[in-house]
Every structure is written in C-alpha cells, then in structure tokens.
Design an enzyme around this catalytic site. Structure first.
Site, PDB file in Angstrom:
ATOM      1  N   THR B 141     -18.012  -1.893  -8.963  1.00 38.00           N
ATOM      2  CA  THR B 141     -18.024  -3.231  -8.411  1.00 38.00           C
ATOM      3  C   THR B 141     -19.376  -3.651  -7.550  1.00 38.00           C
ATOM      4  O   THR B 141     -19.403  -2.578  -6.418  1.00 38.00           O
ATOM      5  CB  THR B 141     -16.925  -3.895  -7.904  1.00 38.00           C
ATOM      6  OG1 THR B 141     -17.152  -5.068  -6.949  1.00 38.00           O
ATOM      7  CG2 THR B 141     -16.125  -2.889  -6.828  1.00 38.00           C
ATOM      8  N   ASP B 143     -19.102  -5.853  -5.519  1.00 35.14           N
ATOM      9  CA  ASP B 143     -18.614  -6.752  -4.564  1.00 35.14           C
ATOM     10  C   ASP B 143     -17.948  -5.925  -3.454  1.00 35.14           C
ATOM     11  O   ASP B 143     -17.441  -6.629  -2.662  1.00 35.14           O
ATOM     12  CB  ASP B 143     -17.608  -7.589  -5.144  1.00 35.14           C
ATOM     13  CG  ASP B 143     -18.267  -8.516  -6.526  1.00 35.14           C
ATOM     14  OD1 ASP B 143     -19.387  -8.983  -6.257  1.00 35.14           O
ATOM     15  OD2 ASP B 143     -17.352  -8.628  -7.306  1.00 35.14           O
ATOM     16  N   ARG B 178     -37.811 -25.489   7.772  1.00 31.00           N
ATOM     17  CA  ARG B 178     -36.783 -26.070   6.797  1.00 31.00           C
ATOM     18  C   ARG B 178     -35.440 -25.124   6.804  1.00 31.00           C
ATOM     19  O   ARG B 178     -35.209 -24.233   7.559  1.00 31.00           O
ATOM     20  CB  ARG B 178     -37.096 -25.531   5.338  1.00 31.00           C
ATOM     21  CG  ARG B 178     -37.961 -26.586   4.823  1.00 31.00           C
ATOM     22  CD  ARG B 178     -38.388 -26.354   3.318  1.00 31.00           C
ATOM     23  NE  ARG B 178     -39.210 -27.442   2.723  1.00 31.00           N
ATOM     24  CZ  ARG B 178     -40.374 -26.996   1.916  1.00 31.00           C
ATOM     25  NH1 ARG B 178     -40.458 -25.979   1.492  1.00 31.00           N
ATOM     26  NH2 ARG B 178     -40.792 -28.102   1.391  1.00 31.00           N
TER      27      ARG B 178
END
Lengths: 355, 366
Positions: B141, B143, B178
């Site tokens: 994974t 993640d 920005r």
C-alpha cells in the site's frame, strides 16, 4: 534579553543539515523569549576574532530544507580541545581553547548549544558537557554507523544517489559486456554499499565487515559470462572493504582501482572500468525521508534545551524521536551485523560478498 | 517435476511490486526444486478460461526492480470471492469461485501462492487459507495504513513524489503571492500528506485524523499575507474532512470495485476559503496517480526485495497463513488475522505531528 541557542555543525556535510537548522530555528521562534544563532564553519564562528555568528531569523531559514550542505558551512578540523591558533611567528599551534569557548558562550548569553555532528564530534560534545557546557547533540552521518539511533539523516539520500549510479552503470555495462566497479562511501561500515547493491541490483557487494577473497569474486563474475564472453557484471565496493593478496598483505584504500588491477592481472577476460562516486554522495537535495528525520531531530533538540535536558542527544528509535545521554553514545559504532536481514536478503537474491 | 509457487499482485499498483516479484524469483532460483509462475491480473489469470499464467524465470525478472507498476498486471475488481457475472437481463451478480479456484491450483501443481496486495487482498487470503490454500501474503500500500509493519514499500516513493510536488509549488506560489492547495492520496490515513508537508515545508496540512475548521485555515493564510504579499502551501489528504463534516467520496461505477472513490477535497477547500472571505489568489493541484507511477526509490526497492525473499522462504518452510512484515530491523511473519485487524492511522500525539506543530505548521484545528 532573550535566551539564546547556539548551533554548531561539525564534521563532513550531509544532506539534511539545513533541514535540521531550519527546524531548530522554526521551533525556537515559537517561543517568544528565545532566539537562535549559528556559528560559522564549525566552532570557528564562536572562537575566532572577530566572531562569525549568523542570527537565524525566519527569513534566513525559509525553504532551506531543500538545499544540501549547510548554510553555516562546516569543518572537521576544529576541535576546541585541540584548536589551531595562528601564532605571532606565523606558525600554527594547537591549543585547548575550551575555556575561551565557555567564556564566549557566557559573555554572549548563550543558554544552550546544539551540536550537529558524527561520532568524533560527539566525543567533543561529551567532554564539553563535562566541563559545564549546556550541550545537546544531534547525530549526523551519511554512513549510518551510529548505533544509538535507528536512522541518521543523510544516509537514505546517499543510498539513493548510489542506487541511481548503479541504475546507470547497469545499462552501460550490459551494452558493452563489461564489469563495472562502483566505489561508494561508508568508512568502516558497509551500509551504503549493501543498500545500493540490493536496490540497484549488483552482482557482487564488497563491504568492510566481510573480508573478501578475489578468487571468489572472479568465480561469481565468470558465472555471469557465457563462454563467448557475453554478459556483464556490476560490483559495488565500500571504501573500507579489503582483501589479502597472494603475499598475505592486506590491500585497503583505493579499493576499486586495486580490484580492477587485480582482476586484470588475473587475466579476467572482460573489460573492466571503475567509478568512484565520491562527494556526489554528500551533495544535492535530501530525499523526503531525510528531510523529515532531520526536522524531527531539530524540533526535539530545541525541546530538550527548553527542558534543560543537557548532555543528551536527540535520536530516532522505535518509530519515534527520543533522547539518550551522551555518555551512552560514544564509541557505539553500527557496523553491518552479519546476521542482519539485509545480508540475508542480498544472499537470497544471489549477490556475492566474495567470501 | 519442480514444485511450483504462484505469484500474483492485487489491488492498486504501487512502486516496488516488481522488486518483490524479482526477489521471489531470485530466491527460488537459489533452490534446486522450485519454480515460479505468475497469474496475470491478480487471481483472474487462474480463474479465466483459458488461464493466463506466465513462467517467471531469472531472465523474465532481470532488471524489473527498477520499473514501477507490475509485470503481472493487477486489478481492484472482482476476485475469487466475488466474481462478476453478467445476467441475461444485463445486470451484474457476483459468485464465489474460491473452491473451484483452489481445485484448479491443485490440478496445476501449485504448492504455494504468494499474494502481494493491500488489506482487501489479505482478507481474501485469510478466507482462502481457511479453505485450505497454502497462501502467503506480502503487504502493499502506498498509504502506509497497515499497523503490522513499520513501513510498506511504495509509501516512501509516494512521499518523495508528493514532496517534490511541494518543492515546485513553493517557488510558483512565492512568485505569484498565491495560496496553492495540493491534494495527495492516502485514503483514510494522513501519512503521505503529513510527511510531504514536513519534508516540503507546507504551512498547513489537513489530514483525516485531525478534522479542520476552514476559519482556522483562513486565519493562518491571513497571518502569512501582508499587504497582499505572501504565499501559503496547503497539503490536504484526499480523506481529510472538516469538523462536523464528512469525507468527500463517490460510489465507484466500475463493476466489482467496492472501494469508494475519494477526492475533490482541494476544490472544496478552495471554494470554502473563498466563501469564508479569503481574497488571495488560489490554485489547486491534484497529484493523483503520479503517486503510484515511476521508478521506486532505493528505500522501497530494498524493502520490497526483503519482502520477496522472506515470502519465498516462508513457502520453503511451508509456513502459510502469514503475511511478511517489517519490524525494524527485522523482517517477520505475522498471521493474516493479526495483520488485517488494525489500521495504521496518524495518531494526533505522535512525534511526527509534534514535529509538524514544532515548526509552526497548522492542522486547521485551532
């Protein structure tokens, strides 16, 4: 007056040092009554006349985590216990300058000194602590040779740089049916060589922890070539690796060239070339892993200063940051243990250590 | 005849999968009596008629550790427990073909299966193991959300890519004064966002584990802007959510894919900031599948190779029903049940969160 932290970085540079400096500065700026100042060129900045000190404001450290090297510059020849001082007759004499250091720290109102350095630097840290300096250490080495911390910043970047070198060498070696030898850093530890050999896919990996036999290396190389001389092989060798020649002499240093000339003397048929990666392993942008680790250690070191936990070092252990007393740090080298899983993995994919 | 180990990759792809496959094959090549075959697109290669199984020799895997993706292909749909079948009326139903598949594998002479996949794949592996299949798992994974292992391969590469994105956004944000919002992956865990925010030097990081208030985010922006000058980088995890709000998700339209599609949070934050009165220029970047592509970094290749070698050794030892895991500095084997029982999410009191707060980063929670 605000309370003051002095940052000194010593020893060879290492990707991630600027991320540490930035983290120390940013953490200090969250405290309204603290400020942080850097000593230029190791201990020179706080010992030279005139002093060379750099106030580390927010603006000064903005986005420096992406830069390799150190904005403070560093020096591995500035031990305050054995400090080179120019004499009136033009000669240089090494003297113990620690009393001057302690005096300067006191006069300038420094409440804490954060020392970023490797094995040798922290021997100095401990001695300074014993003389009463409020010192906190941060480990720094690309060699991963400090036993008290699971990871040291700079190492993963060096391993990445060495791996990318193998990636490139593999394509040229295979195009020319060559044996290419890559010499990497690591001092007396083989971590960079071992990691790069696994990640890059070398056939032979030679490290200081395993004395190699040149005949075994030849055996492995031969297995990579057909009888028509087709094939290629990549060798990664740590700068500290060594072997014994036929007279029983230990051959150490300049090791890639030594191996190349030895292989040629043994009439190994293939073309042999060597690459010495050198300071490419210390330069450039640190990878994310090292920046994160460096930032964690920087923040922790300031918190140790705020808590007055002096004589300690910020470390990364068991997936988190913690600290350890400096006397437990000294002379604890982390060499590649032959039972380490990386050795097992390397052997499991057929990498030869020449043993 | 040699004994066969079958390798497959399931779930979303991840840099390092090929390094695992190579590790398995190279380890098997050290033995006299084992050979490796690969099933194309997870278990589909076994289930399809005709089957799609390829031989994995040392030549097949030579140099593949350098490549992203997986030479075996992968899928996030279907699988042996829920194989999609189109009914006569055009609707889809799902059938359990696991018993048939186990018989098929036996018939093919497969002695062991190594399944490289995420938590969904490991769950399937546990069911197959209970039905008698000799199966071993390798966690995968980007993640980093598996608690049984310190790290999963692919994660550090994803962090590196997200960090390089922050590096680039910083220079353009600074030039134009920005606010730039970067949306990164991670599903319900904030690891990629948190790590890249620290490494890249973002001012704000929004993660699922710490719900945010848009007004707190605006406060930080206003503090960083003076007379319209300044810049702010916000890194947001795809699973981040506001206090008293939900994760943005859509039902997946793909047949057999049960995972919700996350995403869109960067755009929501941009709009919410505007509504809350933010007058700075704002832009969004959604990093998407760049985080899964490309050459794995050394860290992930090394970890993946260690996993591959260890998985093959578990097969040699007939040690089944387990998943390999990294518990520093060792590679260990943990039972599937233990491996899938707990998610690894960012703990708000962890040292990484403390580090982030320590350099003045805001999580939008105060």
């Amino acid at each position: 007056m605000k309370q003051r932290i002095l940052i000194v970085n010593s020893g060879g540079d290492c990707p991630g040092m600027n991320a540490v400096i930035r983290a120390i500065a940013k953490r200090t700026h969250l405290e309204s009554n603290w400020e942080v100042i850097g000593s230029i060129n190791g201990f020179d900045g706080i010992l030279s006349e005139p002093l060379e000190l750099m106030p580390l404001t927010q603006e000064k450290v903005e986005d420096i985590q992406t830069l390799g090297g150190t904005i403070l510059t560093t020096n591995n020849k500035r031990n305050p216990f054995n400090y080179p001082v120019l004499q009136e007759d033009g000669t240089i004499k090494k003297i113990d300058y620690t009393d001057k250091l302690i005096y300067n720290l006191k006069v300038l109102g420094f409440d804490a000194l954060i020392h970023i350095g490797g094995n040798e630097s922290h021997k100095i840290s401990l001695k300074l602590y014993e003389k009463g300096v409020n010192i906190i250490g941060i480990p720094k080495t690309i060699n991963n040779d400090l036993a008290i911390t699971d990871y040291s910043f700079g190492f993963q970047t060096a391993a990445q740089v060495a791996t990318e070198a193998i990636d490139k060498l593999v394509t040229t070696a295979s195009s020319h049916n060559r044996v290419l030898i890559l010499e990497v850093m690591g001092r007396d530890a083989g971590w960079i060589a071992l990691s790069a050999a696994i990640a890059g896919g070398a056939d032979v990996c030679l490290i200081p922890e395993i004395q190699f036999n040149i005949d075994k290396v030849v055996e492995k190389l031969k297995s990579r070539y057909t009888t028509e001389g087709r094939g290629f092989a990549n060798i990664v060798v740590a700068e500290g690796a060594y072997f014994k020649n036929e007279n029983g002499e230990i051959i150490k240093g300049n090791i890639a060239r030594e191996i190349a000339s030895k292989l040629r003397n043994l009439n190994f048929e293939a073309d042999i070339r060597e690459t010495i990666l050198g300071h490419l392993q210390r330069g450039g942008t640190p990878i994310a892993f090292d920046r994160i680790l460096a930032t964690e250690l920087g923040v922790k070191s300031v918190e140790l200063a705020l808590d007055k936990k002096f004589g300690t070092m910020a470390i990364h252990k068991n997936s988190g940051v913690s600290h350890i007393n400096l006397e437990k740090v000294i002379n604890k080298y982390n060499k590649v243990d032959l039972s380490h899983n990386l050795i097992h993995t390397a052997k499991g994919i057929g990498i030869s250590f020449g043993d | 005849m040699k004994k066969k180990v079958l390798v497959l990759t399931g779930g979303g792809d991840c840099p390092g999968l090929n390094a695992v496959i190579r590790g398995i094959v190279k380890r098997a090549a050290q033995t006299e009596d084992w050979e490796v075959v690969g099933s194309i697109q997870s278990f589909d290669g076994v289930l399809r008629e005709p089957t799609e199984i390829i031989e994995l020799s040392e030549d097949t895997v030579s140099g593949i550790h350098y490549q992203g993706g997986t030479i075996l292909g992968t899928t996030t749909k279907g699988g042996p427990l829920a194989w999609p079948v189109k009914e006569n009326d055009g609707t889809w139903s799902f059938i359990d073909r696991s018993d048939e598949m186990i018989r098929k594998l036996k018939h093919m002479g497969v002695e062991a299966v190594i399944s490289i996949g995420g938590d969904g794949s490991q769950r399937i592996s546990q069911v197959l193991f209970e039905k008698g299949l000799n199966i071993i798992g390798v966690p995968k994974t980007i993640d980093n959300d598996l608690s049984a292992t310190d790290y999963t391969f692919g994660y550090q590469t994803a962090v590196q890519i997200a960090t390089e994105a922050v590096d680039r956004l910083v220079t353009t944000a600074a030039s134009h004064n920005r606010v730039i919002i970067l949306e990164v992956m991670g599903r319900d865990a904030g690891w990629i966002a948190l790590s890249s925010a620290i490494a890249g030097g973002a001012e704000i990081c929004l993660i699922p584990e710490i719900p945010y208030d848009i007004n707190n985010v605006l406060k930080v922006i206003n503090k960083r802007f003076k007379n319209g000058k300044g810049h702010v980088i916000i890194v947001v995890a795809e699973g981040a959510k506001p206090m008293n709000g939900d994760v943005l998700s859509q039902k997946n339209e793909e047949i057999g894919n049960a995972n919700l599609k996350l995403g869109g949070i960067a755009n929501k934050i941009l709009k919410d900031l505007k509504t809350a009165g933010c007058d700075a220029d704002m832009r969004e970047t959604v990093l998407g599948h760049l985080q899964r592509g490309g050459v794995p970094i050394a860290f992930d290749r090394i970890l993946a190779t260690q996993f591959g070698v260890k998985a093959m050794e578990l097969a040699l030892e007939s040690n089944f029903g387990k998943m390999v895991a990294y518990q520093h500095p060792s590679i260990v084997a943990v039972p599937f049940l233990e491996a899938i029982s707990k998610y690894n999410v960012v703990k708000p009191d962890s040292s990484l969160v403390k580090t982030a707060r320590g350099i003045g980063m805001s999580f939008g929670d105060n």
